[in-house]
Scaffold this motif. Structure first.
Motif, PDB file in Angstrom:
ATOM      1  N   GLY A  43       0.763  -1.140   0.038  1.00 39.71           N
ATOM      2  CA  GLY A  43      -0.317  -0.006  -0.087  1.00 39.71           C
ATOM      3  C   GLY A  43       0.787   1.352   0.052  1.00 39.71           C
ATOM      4  N   LYS A  44       2.089   1.262  -0.286  1.00 37.80           N
ATOM      5  CA  LYS A  44       3.146   2.391   0.181  1.00 37.80           C
ATOM      6  C   LYS A  44       2.964   3.352  -1.188  1.00 37.80           C
ATOM      7  N   THR A  45       2.919   2.743  -2.313  1.00 40.67           N
ATOM      8  CA  THR A  45       2.722   3.812  -3.621  1.00 40.67           C
ATOM      9  C   THR A  45       1.152   4.065  -3.594  1.00 40.67           C
ATOM     10  N   THR A  46       0.377   3.459  -3.296  1.00 38.86           N
ATOM     11  CA  THR A  46      -0.984   3.792  -3.332  1.00 38.86           C
ATOM     12  C   THR A  46      -1.329   5.081  -2.058  1.00 38.86           C
ATOM     13  N   THR A  47      -0.515   4.994  -1.142  1.00 42.78           N
ATOM     14  CA  THR A  47      -0.502   6.260  -0.385  1.00 42.78           C
ATOM     15  C   THR A  47       0.167   7.371  -0.711  1.00 42.78           C
ATOM     16  N   LEU A  48       1.330   6.983  -1.587  1.00 45.27           N
ATOM     17  CA  LEU A  48       1.907   7.961  -2.220  1.00 45.27           C
ATOM     18  C   LEU A  48       1.225   8.994  -3.242  1.00 45.27           C
ATOM     19  N   LYS A  49       0.508   7.994  -3.888  1.00 42.24           N
ATOM     20  CA  LYS A  49      -0.493   8.426  -5.051  1.00 42.24           C
ATOM     21  C   LYS A  49      -1.784   9.344  -4.678  1.00 42.24           C
ATOM     22  N   ILE A  50      -2.101   9.087  -3.395  1.00 44.30           N
ATOM     23  CA  ILE A  50      -3.342   9.845  -2.829  1.00 44.30           C
ATOM     24  C   ILE A  50      -2.711  11.143  -2.272  1.00 44.30           C
ATOM     25  N   ILE A  51      -1.526  11.209  -1.933  1.00 46.63           N
ATOM     26  CA  ILE A  51      -0.846  12.561  -1.383  1.00 46.63           C
ATOM     27  C   ILE A  51      -0.695  13.450  -2.904  1.00 46.63           C
ATOM     28  N   GLY A  52      -0.256  12.820  -3.797  1.00 43.94           N
ATOM     29  CA  GLY A  52       0.149  13.518  -5.057  1.00 43.94           C
ATOM     30  C   GLY A  52      -1.253  13.738  -5.745  1.00 43.94           C
ATOM     31  N   GLY A  53      -2.286  13.131  -5.449  1.00 43.75           N
ATOM     32  CA  GLY A  53      -3.483  13.509  -6.238  1.00 43.75           C
ATOM     33  C   GLY A  53      -3.920  12.852  -7.401  1.00 43.75           C
ATOM     34  N   ASP A  71     -10.307  16.734  -3.731  1.00 44.61           N
ATOM     35  CA  ASP A  71     -10.683  16.865  -4.787  1.00 44.61           C
ATOM     36  C   ASP A  71      -9.645  17.651  -6.030  1.00 44.61           C
ATOM     37  N   LEU A  72      -8.504  18.182  -5.247  1.00 41.75           N
ATOM     38  CA  LEU A  72      -7.738  18.794  -5.772  1.00 41.75           C
ATOM     39  C   LEU A  72      -6.774  18.252  -6.812  1.00 41.75           C
ATOM     40  N   PRO A  73      -6.753  18.495  -8.304  1.00 41.74           N
ATOM     41  CA  PRO A  73      -5.877  17.651  -9.214  1.00 41.74           C
ATOM     42  C   PRO A  73      -4.450  17.942  -8.929  1.00 41.74           C
ATOM     43  N   PRO A  74      -3.555  16.978  -9.485  1.00 40.85           N
ATOM     44  CA  PRO A  74      -2.196  17.102  -9.198  1.00 40.85           C
ATOM     45  C   PRO A  74      -1.457  18.303  -9.404  1.00 40.85           C
ATOM     46  N   HIS A  75      -1.715  18.869 -10.525  1.00 42.70           N
ATOM     47  CA  HIS A  75      -1.217  20.165 -11.071  1.00 42.70           C
ATOM     48  C   HIS A  75      -1.373  21.505 -10.401  1.00 42.70           C
TER      49      HIS A  75
END
Length: 382
Positions: A43-53, A71-75
Motif C-alpha cells: 500500500g505504500k505507492t497507493t498512499t503516495l499517489k493519494i498524497i500526490g492527487g 478533490d484538488l488535481p495533481p497540477h
C-alpha cells in the motif's frame, strides 16, 4: 518544533471491491524526509499517489496545511513527483528537460527567470556544465538527477519519490542515497520516499513508516524502528532477526528455551507469552560451559568482514554474525547482554519469522571454500 504539513485522516482505498488501504492515519512535517517502507503490495505507492492527487481515497481526508485537498488535481497541489522511470524527453537537452515544467506551469516567467532557476537546480544536483548535453548520453545516475532537478525547479513544498533508485547498480544507489539526503537538506522541503529497501530507508530518513497488507505497522525514527520493533513483521523486515518464543517471568527478565535472560523490558503480565527479538550481531559466542544456551553450528558462510553462522538450538535455528569462526558441527555457547534483547507482545505475525531453518541448505551451498578446507584438514565431522 516542526510544523505539520500533510495529514491523512482515516484514508482507505478499494479497487474492484478489494481493500488495499485500511484507514491510514499519518501526519508529515514540513522539511521532513519520510519513507514509506514495505514489501510489494503493502500500500505504500497507493498512499503516495493519494498524497500526490493521482488517486482519490475511497474514504477519509487528505489535508495540506490544514485544508482538505481530496478533490484538488495533481497540477494544483504544491507537490511534484519523481517516478522510478524518469520519463525524460529524449529529444530535449538537459536544460530544456528541466525548464519544461516552468514553461508549461508558469508561462509568464521571463526567460531570464527561467534561466536563473534552471542553472540554480543544475548546481543543486551537481550537474553544472551539463545543460546542453543530450539526456540520452547521460548515465543512469545523471538522468535521475535531471529528473529531480525538473521536479524541484517549480519549487514545490513536497517532493514525492517512488522507488527512484531501483534501476541503479548498488554502488551508484548508495552514492545517490547520500545525494538525495543532501539535496533535501539543502532545499529544506519535504521528501516522501517509497522503497522496499530497508537499508535505503534507514540511511536517509528522518521518519520511517513500515507498512504491510495496507496497514501501517509502525512509525518512528530509523534507530527506534530497528532497535524497538513493534511486532515480528517489523523485526523481520528491518534487518536480520532471530525471533523466538519466550515468557516474561517478571519485569526485566524473560525466559527463552528454558533459560532466563536479563532484559530491559517491563510492563508485561507475569508469565505472559511474548516474542523475543535478538539481532544476529548482538550474540556473543563463548565456550559451551560458559553459555546461557548451547547449540550446534550447522552452516558457516564467509561474508568478508564476518561469518554468518546458522546454529541449531533445540530444533530452532538462529543466525549469528561474528568475526570468530566456529566450524560446522561444533558445539558453542552464547551470551546476550540485556540491551541485545527486545521483547514484543504476541501479534498476528507471531511464529511466521525468525527461524533460519529454510536458509540452511542455501547457506551450505554458499559456504566459503576456505572454511570447508579448514574443516577437512581439522578432521571435523558434519
Amino acid at each position: 518544533m516542526s510544523k505539520e504539513l500533510i495529514r491523512l485522516v482515516d484514508c482507505g482505498m478499494r479497487f474492484d471491491g478489494e481493500t488495499v488501504l485500511h484507514d491510514i492515519n499519518l501526519y508529515i512535517n514540513d522539511s521532513e524526509f519520510l519513507t514509506l517502507l514495505g514489501p510489494s503490495g503493502c500500500g505504500k505507492t497507493t498512499t503516495l499517489k493519494i498524497i500526490g492527487g493521482f488517486l482519490t481515497p475511497t474514504h477519509g481526508d487528505v489535508l495540506f496545511d490544514g485544508v482538505r485537498i481530496n478533490d484538488l488535481p495533481p497540477h494544483q497541489r504544491q507537490v511534484n513527483t519523481v517516478f522510478q522511470k524518469y520519463a525524460l524527453f529524449p529529444h530535449l537537452d538537459v536544460y530544456d528537460n528541466i525548464a519544461f515544467g516552468l514553461r508549461m506551469v508558469r508561462p509568464k516567467l521571463s526567460r531570464k527567470e527561467i534561466d536563473t532557476r534552471v542553472l540554480e537546480m543544475l548546481e543543486v544536483v551537481s550537474l553544472k556544465g551539463f545543460e546542453h548535453r543530450s539526456v540520452t548520453s547521460l548515465s543512469g545516475g545523471q538522468q535521475q538527477r535531471v529528473a529531480i532537478a525538473r521536479a524541484l525547479v517549480n519549487r514545490p513544498k513536497v517532493l514525492l519519490l517512488d522507488e527512484p533508485l531501483a534501476a541503479l547498480d548498488l554502488r551508484l544507489r548508495k552514492d545517490m542515497q547520500q545525494e538525495l539526503k543532501r539535496i533535501q537538506q539543502q532545499m529544506e522541503i519535504t521528501f516522501i520516499y517509497v522503497t522496499h529497501d530497508q537499508e535505503e530507508a534507514l540511511a536517509m530518513s528522518d521518519t520511517v513508516v513500515v507498512m504491510d497488507s495496507g496497514r501501517i505497522q509502525q512509525i518512528g525514527k530509523p534507530e527506534d524502528i530497528y532497535n524497538e520493533p513493534k511486532n515480528a513483521f517489523v523485526a523481520d523486515f528491518i534487518g536480520e532477526s532471530n525471533i523466538v518464543d519466550g515468557y516474561m517471568r517478571s519485569d526485566f527478565q524473560v525466559e527463552v528455551n528454558g533459560r532466563r535472560f536479563d532484559c530491559l523490558d517491563k510492563g508485561f503480565a507475569v508469565d505472559e507469552a511474548v516474542d523475543v527479538v535478538i539481532r544476529p550481531e548482538d550474540i556473543d559466542i563463548v565456550p559451551p560451559e560458559q553459555g546461557k544456551l548451547v547449540g550446534t553450528v550447522t552452516s558457516v558462510t564467509f561474508k568478508g568482514m564476518m561469518y554468518d553462522m546458522i546454529v541449531d538450538f533445540r530444533g530452532f535455528k538462529w543466525l549469528i554474525q561474528t568475526t570468530d569462526h566456529s566450524p560446522v558441527g561444533s558445539r558453542i555457547g552464547i551470551k546476550i547482554d540485556p540491551d541485545g534483547i527486545h521483547v514484543m507482545a504476541k501479534s498476528e505475525y507471531s511464529g511466521m519469522f525468525g527461524d533460519y531453518s529454510s536458509f540452511s541448505e542455501e547457506y551450505d551451498e554458499l559456504d566459503d571454500a576456505s572454511v570447508v578446507l579448514e574443516e577437512e584438514e581439522s578432521g571435523d565431522e558434519e
